[in-house]
Design a protein around this motif. Structure first.
Motif, PDB file in Angstrom:
ATOM      1  N   LEU A  14       0.843  -1.197   0.000  1.00  0.00           N
ATOM      2  CA  LEU A  14       0.000   0.000   0.000  1.00  0.00           C
ATOM      3  C   LEU A  14       0.878   1.246   0.000  1.00  0.00           C
ATOM      4  O   LEU A  14       1.724   1.411   0.881  1.00  0.00           O
ATOM      5  CB  LEU A  14      -0.895   0.021   1.234  1.00  0.00           C
ATOM      6  N   VAL A  15       0.661   2.125  -0.993  1.00  0.00           N
ATOM      7  CA  VAL A  15       1.369   3.398  -1.059  1.00  0.00           C
ATOM      8  C   VAL A  15       0.299   4.471  -1.228  1.00  0.00           C
ATOM      9  O   VAL A  15      -0.145   4.771  -2.331  1.00  0.00           O
ATOM     10  CB  VAL A  15       2.385   3.437  -2.222  1.00  0.00           C
ATOM     11  N   ILE A  16      -0.143   5.021  -0.105  1.00  0.00           N
ATOM     12  CA  ILE A  16      -1.248   5.982  -0.059  1.00  0.00           C
ATOM     13  C   ILE A  16      -0.770   7.203   0.719  1.00  0.00           C
ATOM     14  O   ILE A  16      -0.238   7.062   1.821  1.00  0.00           O
ATOM     15  CB  ILE A  16      -2.490   5.366   0.632  1.00  0.00           C
ATOM     16  N   ASP A  17      -0.991   8.407   0.174  1.00  0.00           N
ATOM     17  CA  ASP A  17      -0.434   9.610   0.806  1.00  0.00           C
ATOM     18  C   ASP A  17      -1.207  10.112   2.019  1.00  0.00           C
ATOM     19  O   ASP A  17      -0.694  10.921   2.770  1.00  0.00           O
ATOM     20  CB  ASP A  17      -0.283  10.737  -0.215  1.00  0.00           C
ATOM     21  N   THR A  18      -2.408   9.635   2.259  1.00  0.00           N
ATOM     22  CA  THR A  18      -3.196  10.058   3.416  1.00  0.00           C
ATOM     23  C   THR A  18      -3.015   9.021   4.532  1.00  0.00           C
ATOM     24  O   THR A  18      -3.484   7.889   4.405  1.00  0.00           O
ATOM     25  CB  THR A  18      -4.690  10.167   3.036  1.00  0.00           C
ATOM     26  N   PRO A  19      -2.331   9.395   5.622  1.00  0.00           N
ATOM     27  CA  PRO A  19      -2.030   8.408   6.677  1.00  0.00           C
ATOM     28  C   PRO A  19      -3.256   7.690   7.243  1.00  0.00           C
ATOM     29  O   PRO A  19      -3.208   6.483   7.476  1.00  0.00           O
ATOM     30  CB  PRO A  19      -1.329   9.236   7.758  1.00  0.00           C
ATOM     31  N   LEU A  44      -4.433   5.202   4.714  1.00  0.00           N
ATOM     32  CA  LEU A  44      -3.432   4.140   4.628  1.00  0.00           C
ATOM     33  C   LEU A  44      -3.626   3.122   5.750  1.00  0.00           C
ATOM     34  O   LEU A  44      -3.634   1.907   5.512  1.00  0.00           O
ATOM     35  CB  LEU A  44      -2.031   4.744   4.683  1.00  0.00           C
ATOM     36  N   ALA A  60      -4.860  -0.780   5.398  1.00  0.00           N
ATOM     37  CA  ALA A  60      -4.027  -1.845   5.959  1.00  0.00           C
ATOM     38  C   ALA A  60      -4.840  -2.728   6.896  1.00  0.00           C
ATOM     39  O   ALA A  60      -4.714  -3.959   6.878  1.00  0.00           O
ATOM     40  CB  ALA A  60      -2.821  -1.242   6.682  1.00  0.00           C
ATOM     41  N   THR A  81       3.520  -0.682   4.010  1.00  0.00           N
ATOM     42  CA  THR A  81       2.618   0.466   3.973  1.00  0.00           C
ATOM     43  C   THR A  81       3.486   1.717   3.949  1.00  0.00           C
ATOM     44  O   THR A  81       4.335   1.900   4.829  1.00  0.00           O
ATOM     45  CB  THR A  81       1.689   0.507   5.201  1.00  0.00           C
ATOM     46  N   SER A 100       3.613   6.113   2.922  1.00  0.00           N
ATOM     47  CA  SER A 100       2.855   7.323   2.609  1.00  0.00           C
ATOM     48  C   SER A 100       3.546   8.184   1.560  1.00  0.00           C
ATOM     49  O   SER A 100       3.046   9.245   1.226  1.00  0.00           O
ATOM     50  CB  SER A 100       2.618   8.139   3.886  1.00  0.00           C
ATOM     51  N   ASP A 125      -1.374   5.369  -4.887  1.00  0.00           N
ATOM     52  CA  ASP A 125      -2.174   6.592  -4.913  1.00  0.00           C
ATOM     53  C   ASP A 125      -1.739   7.470  -6.088  1.00  0.00           C
ATOM     54  O   ASP A 125      -0.556   7.794  -6.220  1.00  0.00           O
ATOM     55  CB  ASP A 125      -1.968   7.332  -3.593  1.00  0.00           C
ATOM     56  N   LYS A 185     -10.355   6.614  -4.386  1.00  0.00           N
ATOM     57  CA  LYS A 185      -9.701   6.846  -3.101  1.00  0.00           C
ATOM     58  C   LYS A 185     -10.751   7.062  -2.020  1.00  0.00           C
ATOM     59  O   LYS A 185     -11.683   7.841  -2.189  1.00  0.00           O
ATOM     60  CB  LYS A 185      -8.819   8.083  -3.216  1.00  0.00           C
TER      61      LYS A 185
END
Length: 137
Positions: A23-28, A31, A35, A49, A51, A73, A122
């Motif tokens: 998972l590479v998502i900029d919103t913690p 994310l 997860a 995981t 960010s 993301d 998203k």
């Protein structure tokens, strides 16, 4: 979930163990939620995981176990595009799934140009869970 025409090309196969999810998502907060959803589904394991794309690229250098599904993301910008290319150039790449703010035609076309055939909205955790469950079956 919106599936873009064309098959998702994956050279990594499941051989008895759980599917690895990256998972590479900029919103913690998102994310962590994603997860948690992935950990709740039997037959999956979260392998990483991140960010930011830079963190994921650093991880890829040392990763030996691999991954089956990578959720990237689109909000990461140019670094996210580079990450997608790096993921797809791995020796045995899995399936890269884009996570975007919208499912508009322009976004789908951008994904198709990058070689990404699956797109999730998203924040739509229900679609994310459904996608994961369909891959585990």
């Amino acid at each position: 979930m919106d599936t873009i025409k064309g098959p998702a090309k994956s050279q990594r196969q499941r051989v008895g163990g759980p599917l690895g999810v990256l998972l590479v998502i900029d919103t913690p907060s998102l994310l962590m939620r994603m997860a948690d959803v992935a950990r709740d589904i039997e037959g999956l394991r979260v392998v990483g995981t991140f960010s930011s794309a830079a963190q994921a690229v650093d991880w890829l250098v040392f990763d030996r176990a691999g991954w089956h599904l990578a959720f990237v993301d689109l909000g990461l910008g140019e670094s996210g595009d580079e990450l997608v290319q790096r993921l797809q150039s791995q020796p045995r790449p899995g399936v890269v799934v884009a996570v975007g703010d919208h499912l508009w035609r322009e976004v789908r076309e951008k994904c198709r140009a990058m070689g990404v055939h699956d797109l999730l909205e998203k924040g739509d955790v229900i679609a994310f869970r459904g996608y994961l469950e369909s891959k585990v079956r």
